[in-house]
Enzyme design. Structure first.
Site, PDB file in Angstrom:
ATOM      1  N   ASN A  16       0.865  -1.188   0.000  1.00 25.38           N
ATOM      2  CA  ASN A  16       0.000   0.000   0.000  1.00 25.38           C
ATOM      3  C   ASN A  16       0.900   1.237   0.000  1.00 25.38           C
ATOM      4  O   ASN A  16       1.465   1.596   1.028  1.00 25.38           O
ATOM      5  CB  ASN A  16      -0.889  -0.003   1.243  1.00 25.38           C
ATOM      6  CG  ASN A  16      -1.711   1.277   1.336  1.00 25.38           C
ATOM      7  OD1 ASN A  16      -1.891   1.984   0.339  1.00 25.38           O
ATOM      8  ND2 ASN A  16      -2.200   1.589   2.522  1.00 25.38           N
ATOM      9  N   GLU A 105      -7.039   4.889   7.326  1.00 25.66           N
ATOM     10  CA  GLU A 105      -6.842   6.322   7.015  1.00 25.66           C
ATOM     11  C   GLU A 105      -8.068   6.887   6.303  1.00 25.66           C
ATOM     12  O   GLU A 105      -8.421   8.052   6.468  1.00 25.66           O
ATOM     13  CB  GLU A 105      -5.561   6.504   6.190  1.00 25.66           C
ATOM     14  CG  GLU A 105      -4.324   6.309   7.060  1.00 25.66           C
ATOM     15  CD  GLU A 105      -3.087   5.834   6.321  1.00 25.66           C
ATOM     16  OE1 GLU A 105      -3.054   5.890   5.078  1.00 25.66           O
ATOM     17  OE2 GLU A 105      -2.136   5.393   7.013  1.00 25.66           O
TER      18      GLU A 105
HETATM   19  C1  PEP Z   1      -0.895   0.303   5.850  1.00 23.39           C
HETATM   20  O1  PEP Z   1      -0.943   1.475   5.571  1.00 23.39           O
HETATM   21  O2  PEP Z   1      -1.754  -0.479   5.427  1.00 23.39           O
HETATM   22  C2  PEP Z   1       0.208  -0.169   6.694  1.00 23.39           C
HETATM   23  C3  PEP Z   1       0.147  -1.376   7.191  1.00 23.39           C
HETATM   24  O3  PEP Z   1       1.222   0.731   6.911  1.00 23.39           O
HETATM   25  P1  PEP Z   1       2.629   0.435   7.662  1.00 23.39           P
HETATM   26  O4  PEP Z   1       3.166  -0.860   7.119  1.00 23.39           O
HETATM   27  O5  PEP Z   1       3.496   1.604   7.304  1.00 23.39           O
HETATM   28  O6  PEP Z   1       2.333   0.355   9.118  1.00 23.39           O
END
Ligand code: PEP
Length: 260
Positions: A16, A105
């Site tokens: 992502n 988010e």
């Molecule tokens: C995400 O945004 O789905 C995520 C898991 O971010 P991170 O790996 O940076 O915690």
């Protein structure tokens, strides 16, 4: 039992990228990442989720490779007066394979609701897109022992409008909000317990789908912790944010996935 699981559920490792990497950086990433990928039968499914404007570049770069491309959101209607939105048929026309839905988010900062998500899930699956549905609790909810209730509300509402026979096409990412982008990770036990809870929730809808649905863990997955977080029987892969921006780190996480 373990072997059956791996044969039935091919792990998914998804990147992502959030609001990072325009088309040029997307091409550069894939030029570095794709040649090192071994697309044999034992490999996990690898999915790149770039911003909308980089989807076309990603689809073109991934053509002929086993890597799939997913968007990070979409509208539930096929077209209409929804300024700034993108529909499922538009993504399909671009050659996109899937879509992340309900990322925390978007739930927290853009007012995404479970009711909207229920509609988006149907639209995505009906269009032939694989939805990666994100669910997970806040730090406060975990502290007050509400994790199971939150997962139950999210999973059951978000899947509510899908027919039972559509459920197995869904990927669900358990992403505790307190572990996203914070450097904190769930313990292996917490990831395992939450993934098992999600699978039991799917089982309340359909037992066969519960065995087939892939459940990912997301939250500060890195090359150093990927192997242990991906080991539990009910964890079928990872949704990776920050560490997926580096081709080397993302390749190391892909390499840490159990082989089938
Ligand atoms: C995400 O945004 O789905 C995520 C898991 O971010 P991170 O790996 O940076 O915690």
């Amino acid at each position: 039992m373990e072997d059956d699981r791996l044969v039935i559920r091919v792990p998914v490792i998804a990147a992502n990228w959030k609001m990072h990497k325009g088309p040029t950086e997307t091409r550069q990433f894939l030029e570095g990442f794709l040649p090192g990928l071994h697309g044999d039968g034992g490999s996990p499914e690898v999915v790149i989720c770039p911003p909308f404007v980089s989807l076309e570049a990603a689809v073109a770069a991934c053509e002929g490779s086993p890597v799939e491309v997913a968007a990070q959101n979409m509208h539930f209607e096929e077209q209409g007066a929804y300024t700034g939105e993108v529909s499922a048929p538009m993504l399909v026309e671009l050659g996109v394979d899937g879509v992340v839905l309900g990322h925390s988010e978007r739930r927290q900062d853009f007012g995404e609701t479970d009711e909207n998500l229920a509609r988006k899930m149907v639209t995505a699956v009906s269009a032939g897109l694989t939805p990666i549905l994100c669910v997970g609790e806040t730090e406060e909810e975990r502290r007050s022992d509400e994790t199971e209730a939150v997962l139950s509300r999210q999973v059951l509402t978000d899947l509510a409008e899908l027919h039972d026979e559509q459920l197995e096409r869904v990927v669900i990412a358990y992403e505790p909000i307190w572990a996203i982008g914070t450097g904190l990770t769930a313990s292996v036990e917490q990831a395992e317990e939450a993934a098992a809870t999600v699978r039991e929730l799917v089982r309340t809808r359909d037992a066969e789908a519960a065995e087939k649905v892939r459940i990912l863990y997301g939250g500060s997955v890195k090359p150093e912790n990927a192997a242990e977080l991906l080991a539990p029987a009910d964890v079928d892969g990872a949704l990776v944010g920050g560490a997926s921006l580096s081709p080397e780190d993302f390749a190391a996480i892909v390499a840490a996935a159990p082989t089938s």
